[in-house]
Design an enzyme around this catalytic site. Structure first.
Site, PDB file in Angstrom:
ATOM      1  CD  GLU A 234      49.604  30.796  42.408  1.00  0.00           C
ATOM      2  OE1 GLU A 234      49.416  30.177  41.337  1.00  0.00           O
ATOM      3  OE2 GLU A 234      48.908  30.646  43.415  1.00  0.00           O
ATOM      4  CB  CYS A 267      47.035  27.093  42.323  1.00  0.00           C
ATOM      5  SG  CYS A 267      46.151  28.174  41.181  1.00  0.00           S
TER       6      CYS A 267
END
Length: 459
Positions: A234, A267
């Protein structure tokens, strides 16, 4: 170095991001410590993986209970390393307990591919088996929550875990490992404090899989070092928010709240607001007012470390934005030297501006103007990252059509950063691959094994 002249492990200085002052030290694990951690997890693997999902679930539920019982200490530790306000840390600790509870049950409800008489005279089925020892590397923006995102499904699937926190935020994961030893058993979840070198050593160690959350550059390095072993990545995002002229009245306040949560160090946070010509000026004015109402030190915390503050400053300085609207900073007395950065709106900037093409990872929104909906979609999909995106419109049909066309692993309509354990989260392209959250995350940490048995008696 593994140790100093006295033979003690090397340490690093920890800094309070709210003040910039030293706040203690943390161990820098090196090869002996990495090997010992992995060996401990390997030794615990047979016993842990042999448990039924029901029994593993009971133990994970016990760990969730310890997190809740010690929620105040977890929040204090999380705040020490990140500088987050109590309103944020308390909510994140609550999410961590919920995640362990969710996966405690999810492992008992898993599904498998078709089974039965699929080949004449044979019965077949699929076993889901754990991968083995999983090396988990998590970042400093959500030290405890990101650890839970990775560790909870991995443990529920029957793996053991060696988890390395970021160098600046070892505090909360250390406590989680202590509680895991009590609730799950020794070696099932091992904490491994250290720096980037520690992470590289862990990736290159005898782990069976690596789950990494962090920057794109570091993720690419992890993938190379891991070789043929399974990797779940990720790697961050640069999320667009397409705002159409019929967007809800609370759009600007909602986007400002989302991009200043955790000082924008998320994020999936909105980063690039994209409008049409007819609502561009309204967007700039609305966002400027909404961001001006978000004050660093009062409404959100500092950036985590000097390197991140320098990145924010560098991208702002490199921007060719003609309009640069900056909100106030109001640190508490004694916190003036912290890594505080203001909420900021950049407008009238080229589409290839560094603040657009790179992930700022701070409390900053850019505003771009597209000639139409298709052009807005092209801008949204025009960067390498593809983690998250949102659409803001009163027309549900248009909103759903745009979410289908957006290149992102997670999308929202008229909201942003709304997440829950039941829904998957994962990226595409430069944002990596793999799934966090939901029952789908269990497949990240399991391997299927087909079993086929010939039926009938042999003469």
């Amino acid at each position: 170095m593994t140790s100093d002249a006295s033979g003690s492990p090397a340490v690093s200085e920890l800094t309070d991001p709210r003040t910039g002052a030293p706040r203690g030290t943390a161990v820098l694990s090196r090869l002996p410590e990495v090997r010992a951690a992995v060996a401990g997890a390997r030794a615990a693997l047979p016993g842990w993986s042999a448990l039924t999902p029901k029994e593993r679930g009971r133990r994970l539920d016990r760990l969730a209970g310890l997190v809740e019982e010690h929620a105040a200490e977890y929040a204090t530790r999380e705040g020490a390393g990140t500088g987050k306000p109590e309103t944020e840390t308390a909510g994140e600790v609550e999410q961590v307990a919920d995640l362990f509870r969710f996966f405690a049950t999810a492992a008992r409800t898993r599904t498998a591919p078709a089974a039965g008489l699929l080949v004449t005279g044979h019965e077949s089925w699929v076993r889901w088996e754990p991968v083995g020892v999983v090396g988990v590397v998590v970042p400093w923006n959500y030290p405890l929550l990101m650890a839970a995102w990775r560790c909870a499904p991995s443990l529920a699937a029957g793996n053991t875990v060696v988890a390395k926190p970021a160098e600046t935020t070892p505090d909360s994961l250390e406590l989680l490992a202590e509680h895991a030893a009590l609730a799950l058993g020794p070696g099932v979840l091992v904490g491994l404090p250290g720096d980037r070198e520690t992470g590289r050593l862990l990736v290159e160690s005898a782990v069976d899989m690596v789950a990494f959350t962090g920057s794109g550059r570091a993720g690419a390095d992890v993938a190379v070092r891991a070789g043929t072993r399974r990797v779940s990545l990720e790697l961050g995002g640069n999320a667009p928010a397409i705002v159409l002229p019929d967007a809800p009245a609370d759009t600007w306040e909602s986007l400002a709240a989302a991009v200043t949560y955790n000082a924008g160090q998320s994020c999936a946070a909105p980063a690039r607001v994209i409008t049409l010509p007819e609502n561009y000026e309204d967007a700039v004015a609305g966002l400027t007012a909404a961001m001006a109402a978000r004050v660093a030190g009062r409404d959100f915390g500092p950036l985590n470390n000097p390197e991140q503050a320098e990145r924010y400053d560098r991208l702002v300085a490199a921007s060719d934005a003609k309009r640069n609207s900056v909100a106030d900073i109001a640190p508490a007395p004694g916190e003036e030297a912290g890594h505080w950065r203001p909420a900021r709106v950049l407008a009238d900037l080229p589409d290839d501006d560094p603040a657009v093409t790179e992930e700022v990872f701070g409390p900053l929104l850019t505003v771009q103007r597209a000639d139409g909906v298709e052009a807005a979609l092209a801008l949204a999909n025009g960067v390498p990252q593809a983690l998250a995106a949102s659409v803001w419109t009163s027309d549900l049909t248009t909103g759903l059509e745009l979410t289908a066309a957006l290149n992102a692993g997670e999308t929202w309509v008229n909201c942003h950063l709304v997440q829950t354990a039941e829904l998957p989260h994962g990226g595409r392209g430069a944002s990596g691959h793999g799934t966090d959250l939901s029952t789908l995350a269990l497949q990240e940490y399991q391997r299927p094994k087909t079993v086929t048995v010939r039926l009938g008696r042999r003469g």
